[in-house]
Design an enzyme around this catalytic site. Structure first.
Site, PDB file in Angstrom:
ATOM      1  CB  SER A  10     -28.873 -29.289  90.931  1.00 46.08           C
ATOM      2  OG  SER A  10     -29.567 -29.732  89.540  1.00 46.08           O
ATOM      3  CE  LYS A  11     -28.742 -36.321  94.499  1.00 44.79           C
ATOM      4  NZ  LYS A  11     -27.020 -36.561  94.513  1.00 44.79           N
TER       5      LYS A  11
END
Length: 480
Positions: free
Chosen positions: A255-256
């Site tokens: 994920s980011k």
RNA sequence: GACCCCUUCGUCUAGUGGCCUAGGACAACGGCCUCUCACGCCGUAAACACGGGUUCGAGUCCCGUAGGGGUCGCCA
């Protein structure tokens, strides 16, 4: 083992030089997973004395951007993973891709399909409802082209075998077999005549003479389709190596928050390219108990049989540790410029010649305490700080009235120090502590606060020596 | 749902049937060093997903179960 022998044999028979490629699509930055794929392609090619090429998969014109191309190329350059030749832009080969597809049609290996998107969607929905994989059912495969609806532009589909199975001896995954009934007649050319990824990849891999396709295992299923295309084109199927994906700390997709950042973000966070590469190399690949593996060593040791089959998680803590190691290994002169560039953007510093010189001299002492270039800049900033120094809370707390009194005495004592060296300063400070009947720390800590504005720093005598008599005394007097 | 893949300490991994009372590294914890924080050094805790086989012997081979991932686009 069997798979490995099989492919080595294939390689020997054809007596080909290894040619690998990294083929990102320019729809975003170069992320961690892509960087590792590039690394493995590079290392494999170098290890076998072959070639490592770059190809930008920009057949989807709408989603490809120049910014993404630049970000990817810049990221690769930073990691020292630029290709051996200028990158190939897949978009440029569209005519060729279309020609190959047309030839496949004339040779009866592909055909025109006039299905509408709605028709296809209904087909998929039905397949799912019946618990089957959603595949194209080949309804135009043997249909009379005379039945073609008017005004509908057809797509070109490959005629794949209906029976039997397709086997891939993957260099990482081993032998993987899929029933041909699971492989449908996929699209080569879209209705607008442009090639699909599936088609362009195969044509380009042929044209570029790619012998080894090393990529993420999200492509494993594609490999069976592509193998059929290679066969339809009467070209040898390259060796495949599908490496497992990298997951985030929570085991789910990146994920980011952790790994799904562009590599330039890591550069900004103060990581060294060498450290990031070393970390990425060890993610999914191992060589006995070795951990520190610089580029040259990696080229010597790397091979696909060392690549694991399970996905691995991205772990910042280990990256930090590795980066700290590389920071300490890198010559001071090399990192001094990087640190200076970072300091130049900070407020509250006076970066004149003397300050820069102090920073350079102080770097070795700061290095042991840093994991990243950001830490390094943080740790060295006090050498260039403007007076009076800003104090952090803990430093301010150290400066009690008693401590300030000690600093007053120290300032006086230091006037008599003739040689401004670590040894002499050490003696002077210890002398004061002894005379005042306090522990060394009672003098050293307030002194540290006065000199650095912090409660933690390199050895205080070293700091004092590097600061120089004038600056050191001025900083001490500032807090008295 | 269908197809494919995966499963050793918290994490990355070593391990290719006996060398495994499972090794290393990061992280954690304790200690040494010490003017602080680090670095470095020493040490502690920590894993073969589960169940069946095969074998004299299984982390290593086979089958099943569970869990995880990937793919099923006129995206790549």
């Amino acid at each position: 083992m069997e798979a490995i022998l099989y492919n080595l044999t294939w390689n020997k028979i054809t007596n080909m030089t290894v040619v690998t490629r990294f083929a990102p699509s320019p729809t975003g930055f170069l992320h961690i997973g892509g960087a590792r794929t590039a690394l493995f392609n590079y290392l494999f090619a170098r290890h076998h004395g072959g070639k490592y090429l770059l190809r930008i998969e920009d057949t989807d014109r709408a989603r490809s951007t120049q910014e993404a191309v630049d970000a990817i190329l810049d990221g690769l350059a930073w990691l020292d993973l630029s290709g051996d030749e200028p990158p190939v832009f897949q978009h440029a080969g569209m005519e060729r891709h279309a020609a190959v597809a047309r030839e496949l049609v004339t040779r009866g290996r592909a055909y025109l399909c006039y299905c509408s998107p709605e028709e296809l969607e209904a087909m998929r929905a039905e397949a799912r409802a019946q618990g089957r994989t959603a595949l194209y059912d080949g309804r135009w495969r043997d249909r009379d082209p005379g039945e073609a609806p008017a005004g509908v532009a057809p797509v070109v589909r490959l005629k794949t075998p209906l029976e039997g199975e397709t086997v891939i001896d993957d260099l990482v995954q081993g032998r993987v077999t899929v029933q041909n009934s699971q492989i449908d007649d996929f699209i080569l050319l879209r209705a607008d005549g442009t090639p699909t990824y599936m088609h362009a990849v195969v044509v380009d891999d042929c044209d570029m003479g790619i012998t080894h396709v090393i990529r993420g295992d999200d492509h494993l299923n594609n490999a069976f389709r592509q193998a059929q295309l290679f066969k339809a084109m009467d070209r040898p199927v390259p060796a495949f190596a599908h490496i497992p994906l990298i997951h985030g700390q929570d085991g789910a997709k990146l994920s980011k928050r952790h790994g799904a950042l562009g590599v330039e973000a890591y550069q900004e966070m103060g990581y060294l390219a060498e450290a990031l590469c070393n970390y990425l190399l060890r993610l999914g690949w191992g060589h006995g108990d070795d951990e520190i593996i610089p580029r040259a060593q990696a080229i010597e040791w790397f091979d696909l049989d060392g690549v694991g089959r399970a996905p691995s998680r991205f772990d910042m803590a280990k990256l930090d540790n590795l980066n700290g190691h590389y920071l300490r290994e890198t010559p001071d002169a090399d990192i001094a410029d990087l640190v200076m560039a970072r300091l130049e953007t900070r407020p509250g510093l006076v970066l004149d010649g003397a300050a820069r010189e102090r920073v350079r001299k102080g770097l070795p002492g700061v290095k042991a305490r840093a994991k990243t270039l950001v830490d390094l800049a943080d740790g060295a900033a006090f050498y260039a700080a403007a007076r009076p120094l800003a104090m952090n809370d803990k430093a301010a707390a150290l400066l009690t009235p008693e401590a300030r009194g000690l600093m007053q005495s120290l300032a006086e004592n230091l006037q008599t120090v003739t040689e401004w060296t670590e040894e002499a300063l050490d003696a002077a400070v210890r002398g004061l502590a002894e005379k005042s009947q306090v522990k060394l720390g009672a003098v050293a800590q307030p002194l540290r606060a006065a000199l650095t504005g912090s409660n933690a720093s390199p050895g205080i005598f070293e700091v004092m020596a590097i600061l120089g008599r004038e600056e050191a005394l001025a900083r001490i007097k500032d807090i008295c």
